[in-house]
Design an enzyme around this catalytic site. Structure first.
Site, PDB file in Angstrom:
ATOM      1  N   GLU A 131      10.464  -4.732   4.510  1.00 37.01           N
ATOM      2  CA  GLU A 131      10.510  -6.149   4.144  1.00 37.01           C
ATOM      3  C   GLU A 131      10.212  -6.322   2.656  1.00 37.01           C
ATOM      4  OE1 GLU A 131       8.812  -4.923   6.704  1.00 37.01           O
ATOM      5  OE2 GLU A 131       8.842  -6.263   8.441  1.00 37.01           O
ATOM      6  N   LYS A 158       0.843  -1.196   0.000  1.00 39.56           N
ATOM      7  CA  LYS A 158       0.000   0.000   0.000  1.00 39.56           C
ATOM      8  C   LYS A 158       0.882   1.252   0.000  1.00 39.56           C
ATOM      9  CE  LYS A 158      -3.599   2.254   2.699  1.00 39.56           C
ATOM     10  NZ  LYS A 158      -4.617   2.147   3.723  1.00 39.56           N
ATOM     11  N   HIS A 209      -5.195 -32.437  17.552  1.00 43.11           N
ATOM     12  CA  HIS A 209      -4.072 -33.201  18.092  1.00 43.11           C
ATOM     13  C   HIS A 209      -2.987 -32.284  18.626  1.00 43.11           C
ATOM     14  CE1 HIS A 209      -5.811 -36.919  16.481  1.00 43.11           C
ATOM     15  NE2 HIS A 209      -6.254 -36.129  15.526  1.00 43.11           N
ATOM     16  N   LYS A 218       9.059  -0.951  14.616  1.00 41.67           N
ATOM     17  CA  LYS A 218       9.693  -0.635  13.323  1.00 41.67           C
ATOM     18  C   LYS A 218      10.746   0.451  13.515  1.00 41.67           C
ATOM     19  CE  LYS A 218       5.689  -1.262  10.238  1.00 41.67           C
ATOM     20  NZ  LYS A 218       4.807  -0.592   9.287  1.00 41.67           N
ATOM     21  N   GLU A 256      -5.112  -6.621  14.573  1.00 38.37           N
ATOM     22  CA  GLU A 256      -4.616  -5.306  14.163  1.00 38.37           C
ATOM     23  C   GLU A 256      -5.766  -4.285  14.212  1.00 38.37           C
ATOM     24  OE1 GLU A 256      -1.020  -4.808  11.332  1.00 38.37           O
ATOM     25  OE2 GLU A 256      -2.724  -4.210  10.117  1.00 38.37           O
ATOM     26  N   GLY A 296      -4.965  -2.012   4.697  1.00 38.08           N
ATOM     27  CA  GLY A 296      -4.181  -3.177   4.243  1.00 38.08           C
ATOM     28  C   GLY A 296      -4.887  -4.498   4.537  1.00 38.08           C
ATOM     29  N   ARG A 297      -5.383  -4.656   5.750  1.00 39.61           N
ATOM     30  CA  ARG A 297      -5.972  -5.953   6.125  1.00 39.61           C
ATOM     31  C   ARG A 297      -7.373  -6.139   5.558  1.00 39.61           C
ATOM     32  NH1 ARG A 297      -4.991  -2.521  10.114  1.00 39.61           N
ATOM     33  NH2 ARG A 297      -6.664  -1.718  11.431  1.00 39.61           N
TER      34      ARG A 297
HETATM   35  O1  F6P Z   1       2.878  -3.434   9.794  1.00 37.16           O
HETATM   36  C1  F6P Z   1       1.561  -3.144   9.611  1.00 37.16           C
HETATM   37  C2  F6P Z   1       1.158  -2.882   8.193  1.00 37.16           C
HETATM   38  O2  F6P Z   1       1.060  -1.524   7.989  1.00 37.16           O
HETATM   39  C3  F6P Z   1      -0.143  -3.590   7.887  1.00 37.16           C
HETATM   40  O3  F6P Z   1      -1.238  -2.931   8.335  1.00 37.16           O
HETATM   41  C4  F6P Z   1      -0.058  -3.737   6.425  1.00 37.16           C
HETATM   42  O4  F6P Z   1      -0.971  -4.685   5.979  1.00 37.16           O
HETATM   43  C5  F6P Z   1       1.377  -4.141   6.253  1.00 37.16           C
HETATM   44  O5  F6P Z   1       2.064  -3.400   7.235  1.00 37.16           O
HETATM   45  C6  F6P Z   1       1.968  -3.917   4.907  1.00 37.16           C
HETATM   46  O6  F6P Z   1       1.953  -2.576   4.520  1.00 37.16           O
HETATM   47  P1  F6P Z   1       2.150  -2.143   3.032  1.00 37.16           P
HETATM   48  O7  F6P Z   1       1.058  -2.754   2.220  1.00 37.16           O
HETATM   49  O8  F6P Z   1       2.104  -0.660   3.026  1.00 37.16           O
HETATM   50  O9  F6P Z   1       3.483  -2.663   2.573  1.00 37.16           O
END
Ligand code: F6P
Length: 546
Positions: free
Chosen positions: A213, A207, A384, A512, A353, A267-268
């Site tokens: 990452e 987003k 299990h 972060k 979240e 995002g979620r």
């Molecule tokens: O770390 C939280 C977050 O902002 C989530 O809400 C989101 O889904 C994820 O990181 C990834 O964010 P982005 O889509 O901006 O890379």
């Protein structure tokens, strides 16, 4: 409007009612009311919710419904659908529902109807996914792109991971899907060691397009591709999904190959947007749209059904009842379907979240519990592992059991055994087994008096442990859409009652920030102020890495 929910009349009634009701056994409620199983069940299309195995009676539900009215839940639902800026801390509308507004009725944000943009992106997705799936959009060396690698994290990963696995039966025959989310180099290595650059399409989903990452993984994959096919190959093998065109261009992806979404999509809550591109590449746009159709049906139900028959509302109210009155602060989701194995991980982000908050919309620290700890896994596997605690542990964990009636793989008796287990768990958790019943069973099996007395407590089950059973006919795109939208709205109901902002995620920031300050220290370029534990750990890792 009362902003502290604990001060509402309904909350006080519920607190009082709880004192009298808390010890009531569900098995007695079933014995008293032969129709409880049908009285407390709702269906929507082929989705059936049985919520009768919960610790409530008619009075409880009456007070919970009063609570919903007192916090103006109806108006809050309407405000979301209408595009009001209900994400107040970020001053944003929350419009995942517009992404699947299949009637395309106008939805306004700041006076602008967002439906034309949403439909334009859906059309672009269709054109692109068709072109890739029919081999018209080819890789640098002219080969068909059959390997999709989704690079994203959190909401930019979990939806695509969950839905592609859930809809595996709908994949094109020649497609393979992989996902890279973790910054751990092993995540890249696992995927890159298996795939062929000539047939691979990387879908970079972020987003913000600033997530460390995702960008680090994307850079590693780009280098891998360039090493194999040269710089020009990037245009044919990389597409992006983002709200941030400037950063996409900076990364080196042509913005023609970018699929847009908007800051009114969290995002979620984003798998219904272009974030679902990998899903659409795997199952085809027609099936992707069926998933949107299913969600749309749930949206309409949520928006219009009376609360007493409203699936997400009932689930949310029971969630509040357990979390705030019984103090059951965890919640399990167990799909009895191998293909839904990633649903609990998906819901973990959705729920935790969204509702893992301590400050309410009036900028006050809340004085009650908010979101529960959500966990789960596919049945029967988890029977299990953690089910021991669910049956005999000292904590009560309300559970959702999700059961498709028909399997995509009806092999011998597999599916009947699977379903029998799901239904048995609900009944066993509800009924339990008294010490007396355990003793009688042991005696009947021929155990000595000494053994009966030694074992009877170990073999007893408290019971009275709540479950919802959600039956769907078959796990198809439509049913998946309904199911996920149902959980989104359940989370909404809880957040609305708690008067919190379910749509920001400020709690992920501190870690972060600190990681960014520790990184140069690990790399030996800086030293910072830390507690004695963190300082020692930094030094230890540096030493071990020498
Ligand atoms: O770390 C939280 C977050 O902002 C989530 O809400 C989101 O889904 C994820 O990181 C990834 O964010 P982005 O889509 O901006 O890379």
């Amino acid at each position: 409007m009362e902003n502290n929910v604990t001060k509402t009349k309904a909350w006080k009634k519920l607190a009082l009612h709880y004192r009298f009701f808390k010890k009531t056994e569900m098995k007695d409620l079933f014995a008293l009311d032969a129709r409880r199983g049908s009285r407390y069940a709702v269906s929507l299309g082929s989705l059936y919710l049985d919520y009768s195995k919960n610790r409530f009676n008619e009075k409880t539900m009456q007070h919970l419904l009063e609570l919903a009215d007192e916090v103006h839940l109806k108006e809050k639902i309407e405000a979301m659908f209408a595009g009001e800026k209900i994400n107040r801390t970020e001053n944003r509308a929350v419009l995942h529902t517009a992404l699947r507004n299949r009637a395309s009725t106008p939805v306004y944000v700041d006076g602008r109807d967002v439906m034309p943009e949403i439909n334009a992106v859906l059309a672009k997705m269709k054109k692109f996914t068709d072109a890739v799936r029919y081999g018209e959009f080819k890789g640098e060396t002219g080969k068909k792109l059959t390997t999709i690698v989704n690079i994203g994290i959190g909401g930019s990963d979990l939806g695509p991971v969950m839905a592609t696995a859930a809809l595996k039966e709908y994949w094109a025959k020649d497609v393979q899907c992989h996902f890279i989310s973790n910054i751990d180099g092993s995540a890249c290595d696992d995927v890159l060691s298996k795939i062929d650059p000539e047939t691979t399409l990387f879908v970079i989903v972020s987003k913000t397009f600033t997530t460390i990452e995702t960008l680090t993984n994307a850079r590693t994959c780009r280098k891998w591709l360039i090493d194999a096919l040269g710089e020009f190959a990037v245009a044919k093998h990389f597409v992006a999904v983002s709200t941030n065109a400037a950063e996409v261009a900076k990364f080196g992806i042509n913005t023609d190959n970018m699929f847009e979404f908007w800051d009114f999509v969290g995002g979620r809550y984003s798998m219904w947007s272009a974030v679902g591109l990998s899903i659409a590449l795997a199952i085809g746009m027609e099936n992707f749209e069926k998933m949107l159709d299913g969600a749309y049906e749930m949206d309409n139900h949520f928006r219009s059904a009376p609360f007493a028959e409203n699936i997400p509302v009932i689930l949310g109210l029971l969630g509040v009842w357990y979390d705030n009155f019984f103090n059951f602060h965890s919640y399990g989701v167990v799909p009895y379907d191998q293909d839904l194995r990633y649903l609990p991980a998906y819901l973990q982000q959705l729920d935790m979240e969204s509702n893992g908050k301590s400050v309410n919309l009036n900028n006050k620290f809340v004085k009650h519990a908010t979101g529960p700890v959500l966990f789960g896994g596919a049945g029967t596997d988890v029977q299990h592992s953690f089910f021991q605690l669910l049956h005999q542990g000292t904590q009560v964990v309300p559970l959702d059991l999700i059961v498709p009636a028909i399997s995509h793989n009806e092999i011998g008796e597999h599916h009947e055994i699977l379903v029998a287990n799901a239904l048995a768990q609900g009944e066993a958790l509800m009924r339990g087994k008294t010490v007396g019943e355990a003793a009688a069973e042991l005696a009947k099996s021929g155990k000595s008096v000494t053994d009966v007395s030694r074992l009877k407590r170990y073999k007893s089950f408290a019971g009275n442990r709540p479950t919802n059973t959600i039956v769907i006919k078959k796990l198809d795109p439509y049913a998946l859409g309904m199911l996920v939208a149902m959980y989104e709205h359940k989370v909404f109901v809880e957040g609305a009652i708690w008067n919190i902002d379910s749509f920001d995620q400020m709690g992920v920031e501190l870690g972060k920030q600190m990681a960014l300050s520790i990184l140069p220290e690990l790399q030996g370029h800086a030293s910072g102020l830390h507690d004695s534990s963190t300082r020692r750990l930094i030094e230890l890792v540096k030493k071990l890495r020498k």
